[in-house]
Write a protein that holds these residues in place. Structure first.
Motif, mmCIF file in Angstrom:
data_model
loop_
_atom_site.group_PDB
_atom_site.id
_atom_site.type_symbol
_atom_site.label_atom_id
_atom_site.label_comp_id
_atom_site.label_asym_id
_atom_site.label_seq_id
_atom_site.Cartn_x
_atom_site.Cartn_y
_atom_site.Cartn_z
ATOM 1 N N ALA A 322 0.836 -1.200 0.000
ATOM 2 C CA ALA A 322 0.000 0.000 0.000
ATOM 3 C C ALA A 322 0.869 1.248 0.000
ATOM 4 O O ALA A 322 0.429 2.319 -0.433
ATOM 5 N N LYS A 323 2.098 1.131 0.523
ATOM 6 C CA LYS A 323 3.127 2.151 0.396
ATOM 7 C C LYS A 323 4.337 1.508 -0.259
ATOM 8 O O LYS A 323 4.613 0.331 -0.033
ATOM 9 N N LYS A 324 5.059 2.278 -1.053
ATOM 10 C CA LYS A 324 6.176 1.727 -1.800
ATOM 11 C C LYS A 324 7.430 1.611 -0.939
ATOM 12 O O LYS A 324 7.869 2.586 -0.325
ATOM 13 N N ALA A 325 7.986 0.420 -0.898
ATOM 14 C CA ALA A 325 9.278 0.197 -0.244
ATOM 15 C C ALA A 325 10.399 0.480 -1.241
ATOM 16 O O ALA A 325 10.243 0.246 -2.446
ATOM 17 N N VAL A 326 11.517 0.970 -0.752
ATOM 18 C CA VAL A 326 12.675 1.187 -1.625
ATOM 19 C C VAL A 326 13.657 0.027 -1.536
ATOM 20 O O VAL A 326 14.503 -0.146 -2.420
ATOM 21 N N ARG A 327 13.531 -0.766 -0.475
ATOM 22 C CA ARG A 327 14.301 -2.002 -0.351
ATOM 23 C C ARG A 327 13.501 -2.978 0.490
ATOM 24 O O ARG A 327 12.622 -2.584 1.243
ATOM 25 N N GLY A 328 13.820 -4.256 0.363
ATOM 26 C CA GLY A 328 13.212 -5.236 1.241
ATOM 27 C C GLY A 328 12.687 -6.459 0.523
ATOM 28 O O GLY A 328 12.288 -6.402 -0.644
ATOM 29 N N THR A 329 12.701 -7.579 1.237
ATOM 30 C CA THR A 329 12.171 -8.836 0.707
ATOM 31 C C THR A 329 11.325 -9.517 1.772
ATOM 32 O O THR A 329 11.475 -9.267 2.974
ATOM 33 N N ALA A 330 10.414 -10.372 1.303
ATOM 34 C CA ALA A 330 9.597 -11.200 2.197
ATOM 35 C C ALA A 330 9.723 -12.636 1.733
ATOM 36 O O ALA A 330 9.441 -12.952 0.571
ATOM 37 N N LEU A 331 10.137 -13.526 2.643
ATOM 38 C CA LEU A 331 10.274 -14.949 2.335
ATOM 39 C C LEU A 331 9.112 -15.698 2.971
ATOM 40 O O LEU A 331 8.918 -15.659 4.186
ATOM 41 N N MET A 332 8.316 -16.386 2.136
ATOM 42 C CA MET A 332 7.167 -17.150 2.609
ATOM 43 C C MET A 332 7.122 -18.487 1.885
ATOM 44 O O MET A 332 7.123 -18.533 0.644
ATOM 45 N N GLY A 333 7.096 -19.555 2.643
ATOM 46 C CA GLY A 333 6.963 -20.873 2.046
ATOM 47 C C GLY A 333 8.011 -21.172 0.994
ATOM 48 O O GLY A 333 7.710 -21.820 -0.006
ATOM 49 N N GLY A 334 9.208 -20.689 1.210
ATOM 50 C CA GLY A 334 10.297 -20.931 0.281
ATOM 51 C C GLY A 334 10.328 -20.004 -0.915
ATOM 52 O O GLY A 334 11.224 -20.103 -1.757
ATOM 53 N N LYS A 335 9.361 -19.096 -1.030
ATOM 54 C CA LYS A 335 9.311 -18.171 -2.158
ATOM 55 C C LYS A 335 9.692 -16.776 -1.687
ATOM 56 O O LYS A 335 9.169 -16.273 -0.685
ATOM 57 N N LEU A 336 10.605 -16.136 -2.420
ATOM 58 C CA LEU A 336 11.091 -14.802 -2.077
ATOM 59 C C LEU A 336 10.310 -13.754 -2.864
ATOM 60 O O LEU A 336 10.221 -13.823 -4.094
ATOM 61 N N HIS A 337 9.759 -12.779 -2.146
ATOM 62 C CA HIS A 337 8.990 -11.701 -2.764
ATOM 63 C C HIS A 337 9.751 -10.392 -2.631
ATOM 64 O O HIS A 337 10.210 -10.035 -1.538
ATOM 65 N N ASP A 338 9.877 -9.667 -3.724
ATOM 66 C CA ASP A 338 10.526 -8.356 -3.735
ATOM 67 C C ASP A 338 9.510 -7.308 -3.289
ATOM 68 O O ASP A 338 8.516 -7.050 -3.980
ATOM 69 N N LEU A 339 9.736 -6.697 -2.133
ATOM 70 C CA LEU A 339 8.774 -5.744 -1.591
ATOM 71 C C LEU A 339 8.798 -4.409 -2.314
ATOM 72 O O LEU A 339 7.874 -3.604 -2.158
ATOM 73 N N THR A 340 9.827 -4.141 -3.115
ATOM 74 C CA THR A 340 9.854 -2.887 -3.875
ATOM 75 C C THR A 340 8.830 -2.903 -5.010
ATOM 76 O O THR A 340 8.439 -1.851 -5.503
ATOM 77 N N THR A 341 8.419 -4.077 -5.422
ATOM 78 C CA THR A 341 7.412 -4.182 -6.482
ATOM 79 C C THR A 341 6.094 -4.766 -5.971
ATOM 80 O O THR A 341 5.200 -5.070 -6.763
ATOM 81 N N MET A 342 5.994 -4.913 -4.666
ATOM 82 C CA MET A 342 4.775 -5.485 -4.083
ATOM 83 C C MET A 342 3.594 -4.542 -4.267
ATOM 84 O O MET A 342 3.709 -3.321 -4.129
ATOM 85 N N GLU A 343 2.446 -5.116 -4.587
ATOM 86 C CA GLU A 343 1.185 -4.400 -4.680
ATOM 87 C C GLU A 343 0.141 -5.176 -3.886
ATOM 88 O O GLU A 343 0.281 -6.389 -3.690
ATOM 89 N N PRO A 344 -0.914 -4.506 -3.410
ATOM 90 C CA PRO A 344 -1.922 -5.216 -2.609
ATOM 91 C C PRO A 344 -2.473 -6.476 -3.261
ATOM 92 O O PRO A 344 -2.635 -7.501 -2.593
ATOM 93 N N ALA A 345 -2.737 -6.443 -4.565
ATOM 94 C CA ALA A 345 -3.292 -7.630 -5.239
ATOM 95 C C ALA A 345 -2.302 -8.789 -5.194
ATOM 96 O O ALA A 345 -2.692 -9.945 -4.983
ATOM 97 N N ARG A 346 -1.012 -8.503 -5.381
ATOM 98 C CA ARG A 346 0.012 -9.549 -5.324
ATOM 99 C C ARG A 346 0.175 -10.068 -3.899
ATOM 100 O O ARG A 346 0.403 -11.263 -3.681
ATOM 101 N N ALA A 347 0.075 -9.155 -2.908
ATOM 102 C CA ALA A 347 0.189 -9.573 -1.513
ATOM 103 C C ALA A 347 -0.934 -10.534 -1.142
ATOM 104 O O ALA A 347 -0.703 -11.571 -0.513
ATOM 105 N N ILE A 348 -2.137 -10.204 -1.557
ATOM 106 C CA ILE A 348 -3.291 -11.070 -1.274
ATOM 107 C C ILE A 348 -3.109 -12.432 -1.940
ATOM 108 O O ILE A 348 -3.381 -13.477 -1.341
#
Length: 522
Positions: A322-348
């Motif tokens: 919902a706010k843009k990150a300039v750095r950061g990652t989220a690791l869930m279930g062995g899959k790495l997500h780039d938080l700089t390109t995260m959007e609410p629809a992708r998060a859901i």
């Protein structure tokens, strides 16, 4: 707190007031009085009639015939002309604050005064200087009068609305008929961190010391007992009593409000229920947040807090996109997500949901029904052969309303017809029914009555135990963090400053760590 004497006449006397909406008797034969120089508390569950009562006093609703209102020594006729309220020395701060985000701080600050004047031009330089002096008096020197209100934090907006009302009541001068005024504060601390709450309380004390009166409406019972000399309790639209606060405890007040004793105990996750890592956040950076690392296990509730401006309030929005990150990652279930390109629809889609702090604007559509709100994330499961099945949507909604005790029943009711606590239950039901893996809770019980708060926290804890959810609870309420969380992370200066484990988790320790973190990163 009071400067009243027994031979004084009431500042406000309300008698035999009832308000009916259709078949619903929202306020039922309410009577009470407020003395000059008194802070008078008004408490009750969401839907008990508090907001309706306040809106009658403010001229928004018209009561049934037979109601009497006396302000000072003058009878006020219904319907109340809102433009006449200032003449009585009455000022209001409502739950929605009454601010216009598109206008400047100065325009919002002066809007009531300017609308009552028949002047052809405004000396903005003079008004800006006057606003600066007022803000200095109330220690709001960090607020720019020319800034758009929409750019302020929620806490700053709340303080602006309160100071605007305080200025009106402070500037009120009697003409022989009125020796005191009334400031009505409806949930004034809902958006305020601890340090600003004490600031507000001092302002209230200064106001009543001059003989003015305050009607203080809040779900935070410790605050009511601290600041008010008397407390009126509303239940189901009726005043069930007016009590000296010195004779009450929080537990006894809770029992008066809900008519029963709350069952003790939350459904806390035992250590043995904790599983593997549910989500691992690394180097989260954006806005004031810098290099935040945090890990939440399956079946664990982790709290996140700090003083206003420390960055804790931005973390859920940065994770959710919902706010843009300039750095950061989220690791869930062995899959790495780039938080700089995260959007609410992708998060859901990844299994992350955000239950936002501002449910009215960010969480629910006020113009839609309960069924349309609650099934929005479940539409794929509500289909029939030729499209969506309305009957299936209604059955799903009825089941969730029963499970989460959402009242009044009726899936076709508009969300706007529900109290704040029941709206929050709808929001929680909507997202938990979508079977997420990670839940981001942002101030989950803000503006919620004590009974609904208890129900909401129990539902969260039960879901964590049952489904092994990983929960991040972002909150400025130390009591809530102690009750709900397995451990609490404290932020300062945009960074993680410390962590408090379950064995040492207390309200005092959380508050002390928050101030220590602020001092360390000042």
């Amino acid at each position: 707190m009071s400067t009243t004497s027994t031979d004084q006449s009431p500042a406000v006397k309300l008698s035999d007031l009832s308000v009916v909406f259709g078949e619903n008797r929202a306020v039922d034969d309410v009577s009470f009085r407020i003395m000059p120089g008194e802070v008078h508390g008004l408490v009750g569950q969401n839907g008990s009639g508090k907001s309706t009562l306040i809106k009658v006093l403010a001229g928004y609703h018209v009561p049934e015939p037979g109601a009497l209102l006396e302000v000072g020594n003058q009878r006020v006729t219904f319907p109340i002309n809102r433009s006449a309220l200032k003449g009585y020395g009455m000022a209001f701060v409502h739950q929605d604050l009454g601010l216009i985000p598109q206008l400047s701080v100065l325009e919002n600050f002066l809007i009531g005064e300017l609308s009552s004047k028949s002047q052809r031009w405004i000396n903005w330089r003079l008004e800006r200087e006057r606003a600066h002096l007022t803000f200095e008096k109330f220690q709001l020197h960090h607020v720019d009068p020319m800034a758009k209100v929409g750019t302020l934090s929620l806490a700053q907006q709340a303080m602006l609305a309160i100071v605007r009302a305080l200025e009106e009541i402070t500037n009120h001068r009697g003409d022989g008929e009125f020796s005191s005024g009334l400031l009505v504060l409806d949930e004034p601390t809902a958006y305020l961190p601890e340090e600003d709450k004490e600031h507000l309380f001092q302002l209230v004390r200064d106001v009543v010391a001059t003989g003015q009166s305050v009607l203080f409406v809040s779900h935070y019972l410790e605050e009511v007992l601290e600041i008010a000399s008397h407390v009126s309790v509303l239940r189901d639209g009726k005043v069930i009593g007016d009590f000296p606060s010195r004779e009450l405890t929080k537990d006894s007040l809770v029992e008066l409000i809900i008519g029963r004793t709350l069952e003790s105990g939350a459904v806390a996750a035992a250590p043995s229920t904790l599983g593997k890592v549910g989500i691992q956040i690394n180097d989260l950076t954006g806005g004031v947040v810098t290099g935040v690392d945090l890990q939440i296990l399956e079946g664990e509730i982790v709290g996140l807090t700090g003083l206003l401006g420390s960055g804790f309030e931005d973390v859920p929005s940065l994770i959710f996109g919902a706010k843009k990150a300039v750095r950061g990652t989220a690791l869930m279930g062995g899959k790495l997500h780039d938080l700089t390109t995260m959007e609410p629809a992708r998060a859901i889609e990844a299994g992350i949901v955000l239950i936002p702090a501002d449910r009215q604007h960010d969480g629910l559509s006020q113009s839609l029904s309960i069924v349309d709100n609650i099934t929005l994330q479940l539409l794929d499961t509500q289909r029939a052969r030729y499209g969506l099945s309305r009957s299936k949507m209604l059955r799903t909604t009825e089941r969730l309303m029963e499970d989460f005790d959402i009242r009044p029943r009726g899936p076709l009711r508009k969300i706007s017809e529900l109290s704040g606590g029941n709206q929050q239950k709808v929001l929680l039901a909507k997202w938990l029914a979508s079977e997420p893996r990670v839940v981001l809770l942002d101030e989950p019980t803000r503006g919620v009555d004590v009974g609904s708060r208890h129900d909401i926290l129990q539902k969260i804890q039960a879901a964590v135990v049952r489904d092994g959810l990983s929960v991040l609870c972002v909150s400025s309420e130390p009591d809530q963090l102690v009750e709900l969380c397995d451990r609490v992370i404290v932020m300062g200066g945009g960074r993680v400053a410390s962590e408090i484990g379950r064995s040492e988790l207390t309200k005092d320790r959380i508050v002390e760590r928050c101030y220590s973190a602020a001092a360390a990163y000042a």
